[in-house]
Design an enzyme around this catalytic site. Structure first.
Site, short mmCIF file in Angstrom:
data_model
loop_
_atom_site.label_atom_id
_atom_site.label_comp_id
_atom_site.label_asym_id
_atom_site.label_seq_id
_atom_site.Cartn_x
_atom_site.Cartn_y
_atom_site.Cartn_z
N TYR A 53 3.83 -4.22 -2.07
CA TYR A 53 3.24 -4.78 -3.30
C TYR A 53 4.26 -5.60 -4.10
O TYR A 53 5.02 -6.36 -3.52
CB TYR A 53 2.64 -3.67 -4.18
N LYS A 88 -3.46 0.42 5.82
CA LYS A 88 -3.76 -1.03 5.79
C LYS A 88 -3.09 -1.75 6.96
O LYS A 88 -3.55 -2.79 7.43
CB LYS A 88 -3.34 -1.62 4.44
N VAL A 104 0.46 5.37 -1.64
CA VAL A 104 0.65 6.23 -2.82
C VAL A 104 0.67 7.72 -2.50
O VAL A 104 0.87 8.54 -3.41
CB VAL A 104 -0.37 5.94 -3.96
N TYR A 153 -13.05 2.23 3.69
CA TYR A 153 -11.77 2.08 2.98
C TYR A 153 -11.27 3.43 2.45
O TYR A 153 -10.10 3.79 2.62
CB TYR A 153 -11.91 1.06 1.83
N SER A 193 -2.16 3.79 1.66
CA SER A 193 -2.14 2.36 2.01
C SER A 193 -1.38 2.04 3.29
O SER A 193 -1.42 0.89 3.74
CB SER A 193 -1.55 1.55 0.85
N1 GLN Z 1 -6.35 4.90 -1.99
C1 GLN Z 1 -5.43 4.17 -2.82
C2 GLN Z 1 -6.19 3.21 -3.68
O1 GLN Z 1 -7.08 2.61 -3.21
C3 GLN Z 1 -4.45 3.44 -1.97
C4 GLN Z 1 -3.44 2.70 -2.76
C5 GLN Z 1 -2.05 2.77 -2.22
O2 GLN Z 1 -1.69 3.60 -1.41
N2 GLN Z 1 -1.23 1.90 -2.74
O3 GLN Z 1 -5.93 3.03 -4.84
#
Ligand code: GLN
Length: 307
Positions: free
Chosen positions: A243, A67, A261, A190, A64
């Site tokens: 988050y 993003k 993650v 994505y 993420s």
């Molecule tokens: N690829 C992960 C997902 O879409 C990314 C989520 C994350 O890093 N928080 O669930």
């Protein structure tokens, strides 16, 4: 300040704890195999001084953290209204892959840093580049990092075959008319952006524009985004970048951060430096446990904070 010593000390202090607590992300099979004892940290100052310790030069799945860069790419090329009519700017207070708010808020994601918001940003990027969206993103990341950056195809395939929630989020938004493009094409971008493979040092370099008022990290005579946009991205990182732990991050660390993650976290000290940490074991909110601790130590030791 001798940053190399600071990073060496943090890496040394935390090494014995690496992998002891928390869990690597298991819901993406290719990430479940990563060694939980890895620990890396690196930084780059506004002036270009660099330091790295532990596994700071080892590539990992940025997940993420991507993003942050897709939002930057979208802000760089799209009129503000075209972006923000589809995506909000409020903390969600919910897990990053939550579906609940989307229904009551008619398919408009709370912010660009939760999965739904990033999928909406990916849709905008497909508008910009069509079938070449993935290549354009990899090119943008390489341009920022100053060296080639690529996707880990195995991680991307692993995400695509298990990303049922993301498929649900994308279809849900599509049903509200909030995605212009084919769900498959948007999710392909994505899943690949999450599978970008970069080291802490590459991330600290690539995010450098955020501590330089939007100016490209390597002085190539270009702004990545405007000064105002850089400020806004930092504000979004502080309020939404981690988050439902964003409040705790602001309280404990006091820096704009974006986590993933894969266990990475990028942090910005505006006007001073960008910093990245990597430790794959996560807490219940999907943020790196030791990464957070390392940033807390860095802020305490250096006194650097936005507050
Ligand atoms: N690829 C992960 C997902 O879409 C990314 C989520 C994350 O890093 N928080 O669930």
């Amino acid at each position: 300040m001798n940053f190399q010593t600071v990073l060496d000390d943090i890496a040394e202090a935390l090494a014995p704890e690496a992998g002891r607590e928390g869990e690597v992300a298991r819901y993406i099979p290719a990430l479940a195999r990563v060694d939980a004892r890895r620990f890396g940290i690196a930084l780059r100052t506004r002036e270009g001084e660099e330091a790295a310790a532990g596994d700071g030069r080892t590539p990992f799945s940025i997940q993420s953290i991507s993003k942050l860069f897709t939002l930057t790419l979208a802000m760089r090329h799209l009129p503000e209204a075209a972006l923000w009519e589809r995506i909000g700017r409020e903390p969600s207070g919910n897990p990053f892959n939550s579906l609940v708010q989307l229904e009551s808020e008619h398919g408009k994601p709370r912010n660009p840093f939760i999965n739904a918001g990033a999928i909406a940003v990916a849709d905008r990027i497909v508008s910009l580049y069509g079938g070449d969206a993935k290549g354009s993103l990899a090119g943008f990341m390489s341009h920022l990092a100053g060296e080639p950056v690529d996707f880990d195809r195995e991680v991307a395939a692993s995400e695509a075959s298990t990303g049922f929630r993301n498929v649900a989020l994308a279809n849900f938004m599509k049903s509200f008319g909030k995605l212009d493009h084919d769900v498959g094409a948007v999710l392909d971008l994505y899943f690949h952006q999450c599978a970008l493979s970069m080291s802490c040092l590459q991330l600290a370099r690539a995010a450098g524009y955020l501590c330089r008022d939007g100016v490209h990290p390597f002085d190539v005579g270009e702004n990545v985004v405007t000064e105002r946009q850089a400020r806004r991205i930092n504000a979004l990182m502080l309020t939404c970048g981690t988050y439902d732990a964003a409040g705790d991050f602001a309280f404990r660390i006091g820096l704009p951060c974006k986590s993933g993650v894969g266990g990475g976290i990028v942090a910005v000290v505006p006007d001073r430096l960008t910093l990245a940490v990597w430790s794959p074991a996560l807490d219940a909110t999907g943020n790196s446990l030791l990464g957070m601790k390392a940033l807390e130590m860095f802020a305490a030791r250096t006194g650097l904070s936005v507050f």
